[in-house]
Scaffold this motif. Sequence first.
Motif, PDB file in Angstrom:
ATOM      1  N   UNK A   1      -8.474  57.585  46.925  1.00  0.00           N
ATOM      2  CA  UNK A   1      -7.021  57.717  47.002  1.00  0.00           C
ATOM      3  C   UNK A   1      -6.664  59.200  46.974  1.00  0.00           C
ATOM      4  N   UNK A   2      -5.421  59.491  47.275  1.00  0.00           N
ATOM      5  CA  UNK A   2      -4.942  60.873  47.216  1.00  0.00           C
ATOM      6  C   UNK A   2      -5.140  61.436  45.812  1.00  0.00           C
ATOM      7  N   UNK A   3      -4.821  60.653  44.791  1.00  0.00           N
ATOM      8  CA  UNK A   3      -4.987  61.133  43.415  1.00  0.00           C
ATOM      9  C   UNK A   3      -6.454  61.467  43.146  1.00  0.00           C
ATOM     10  N   UNK A   4      -7.367  60.598  43.572  1.00  0.00           N
ATOM     11  CA  UNK A   4      -8.793  60.838  43.340  1.00  0.00           C
ATOM     12  C   UNK A   4      -9.285  62.054  44.117  1.00  0.00           C
ATOM     13  N   UNK A   5      -8.738  62.261  45.321  1.00  0.00           N
ATOM     14  CA  UNK A   5      -9.124  63.427  46.120  1.00  0.00           C
ATOM     15  C   UNK A   5      -8.674  64.711  45.432  1.00  0.00           C
ATOM     16  N   UNK A   6      -7.452  64.736  44.934  1.00  0.00           N
ATOM     17  CA  UNK A   6      -6.958  65.918  44.220  1.00  0.00           C
ATOM     18  C   UNK A   6      -7.746  66.125  42.928  1.00  0.00           C
ATOM     19  N   UNK A   7      -8.153  65.027  42.289  1.00  0.00           N
ATOM     20  CA  UNK A   7      -8.917  65.110  41.041  1.00  0.00           C
ATOM     21  C   UNK A   7     -10.261  65.810  41.233  1.00  0.00           C
TER      22      UNK A   7
ATOM     23  N   UNK B   1       3.642  65.825  46.860  1.00  0.00           N
ATOM     24  CA  UNK B   1       2.816  64.728  47.378  1.00  0.00           C
ATOM     25  C   UNK B   1       2.590  63.635  46.332  1.00  0.00           C
ATOM     26  N   UNK B   2       3.361  63.658  45.241  1.00  0.00           N
ATOM     27  CA  UNK B   2       3.183  62.661  44.175  1.00  0.00           C
ATOM     28  C   UNK B   2       3.349  61.240  44.704  1.00  0.00           C
ATOM     29  N   UNK B   3       4.267  61.056  45.655  1.00  0.00           N
ATOM     30  CA  UNK B   3       4.522  59.719  46.177  1.00  0.00           C
ATOM     31  C   UNK B   3       3.356  59.160  46.989  1.00  0.00           C
ATOM     32  N   UNK B   4       2.377  60.007  47.297  1.00  0.00           N
ATOM     33  CA  UNK B   4       1.211  59.574  48.066  1.00  0.00           C
ATOM     34  C   UNK B   4       0.017  59.233  47.180  1.00  0.00           C
TER      35      UNK B   4
END
Length: 254
Positions: free
Chosen positions: A94-100, A130-133
Amino acid sequence: MQANNISIGYSSKKLNHIIASGINLTLKTGTLTALIGANGIGKSTLLRTLTGIQEPLSGNVILNGKGIESYTPARLAQQLSIVLTESLPPSNLTVYQLVALGRQPYTNWVGSLSPEDHFKITEALELTQTSHLSDKKHFEISDGQLQKVLIARALAQDTPLIILDEPTTHLDLRHKVSLLRLLKKLAGEQGKCILYSTHDPDLALQLSDELIIMTRDTVLQNTPQGCIESNIFNTLFNDDGIVFDPDKKSFIVR
């Protein structure tokens, strides 16, 4: 970061293939700097040399008073983050995991995220809007959104220096402008030193604090106005049909 009289290029069979030499650069905190040059001039090679991916043929790259070659990969990852144009490997992140992934230089040996890590990830998503993603898979979002997410990953890495290789490639004009305005805002408000390469000299002139211009004969660093006054733009493209208009601060085709 400083580059002191470096030569860039490649070595093979004890021979050096020099792309550019005598390069002296200083990247400053709170500044957005654009690297401009014609195709094949050596921009990517210069970025790889500045980031320690390849060694200079001569001279030194200095980061915080130390040669960049003296850093361990883990320590360098806490000082410098890189955003490349290469495609992401197949994954269901997910986007969150990618940023992590930007928190890897700080996580413990099992890779678990601390409250501080989650704070930095959330902050990076908010700064890049990009929080909504967060819950979307990275392959479900647009190219423009993905570029912002990759910048969020670099912000989560929490380094003073961010280097991006052609971050506006494949974006339309509106998204190019939006992305460069974001980078300038991050440099100014977050105190980051940001260097990016680009094929859009007109936008770089309007939106960057400083420029690094690569031509066949020289590498010049200056403010946009200083570069205009040096007349270097008339040597940027080896084409008599493309000229720079200093009054309009843009290139024209004749």
